[in-house]
Design a protein around this motif. Sequence first.
Motif, PDB file in Angstrom:
ATOM      1  N   ILE A   6      45.169  40.390  38.711  1.00 32.13           N
ATOM      2  CA  ILE A   6      45.361  40.615  40.113  1.00 32.13           C
ATOM      3  C   ILE A   6      44.439  41.023  40.492  1.00 32.13           C
ATOM      4  N   ASP A  41      47.222  43.002  35.488  1.00 27.04           N
ATOM      5  CA  ASP A  41      48.424  43.190  36.089  1.00 27.04           C
ATOM      6  C   ASP A  41      49.533  43.784  35.199  1.00 27.04           C
ATOM      7  N   GLU A  57      45.863  44.834  49.959  1.00 27.85           N
ATOM      8  CA  GLU A  57      46.645  43.607  49.911  1.00 27.85           C
ATOM      9  C   GLU A  57      46.240  42.799  48.788  1.00 27.85           C
ATOM     10  N   VAL A  58      47.055  42.198  48.124  1.00 28.22           N
ATOM     11  CA  VAL A  58      46.952  41.233  46.897  1.00 28.22           C
ATOM     12  C   VAL A  58      46.256  39.925  47.397  1.00 28.22           C
ATOM     13  N   VAL A  59      44.956  39.534  46.926  1.00 30.62           N
ATOM     14  CA  VAL A  59      44.239  38.411  47.385  1.00 30.62           C
ATOM     15  C   VAL A  59      44.862  37.487  46.644  1.00 30.62           C
ATOM     16  N   GLU A  60      45.101  36.045  47.010  1.00 32.50           N
ATOM     17  CA  GLU A  60      45.562  34.944  46.474  1.00 32.50           C
ATOM     18  C   GLU A  60      44.479  34.091  45.990  1.00 32.50           C
ATOM     19  N   GLY A  61      44.267  33.638  44.805  1.00 37.28           N
ATOM     20  CA  GLY A  61      43.317  33.048  44.375  1.00 37.28           C
ATOM     21  C   GLY A  61      42.414  33.452  43.696  1.00 37.28           C
TER      22      GLY A  61
END
Length: 61
Positions: A6, A41, A57-61
């Motif tokens: 993640i 994760d 924040e969780v970064v997408e990609g």
Amino acid sequence: MADKTIKIRQIGSPIRRPKSQRAILTGLGLGKMHRVVELVDTPEVRGMIRKLPHMVEVVEG
């Protein structure tokens, strides 16, 4: 089999935050604004993220 990872980005400053929140950021490998780290994760990491929704924040990609 590779573990799922993640990516997390710091979006809030640790200045004027409680020591416990600063310690969680350090545990995640963060500490400076806009730094991105990639971690395995796990439930422990997810719990740390839930403690700091205003700072990471969780970064997408």
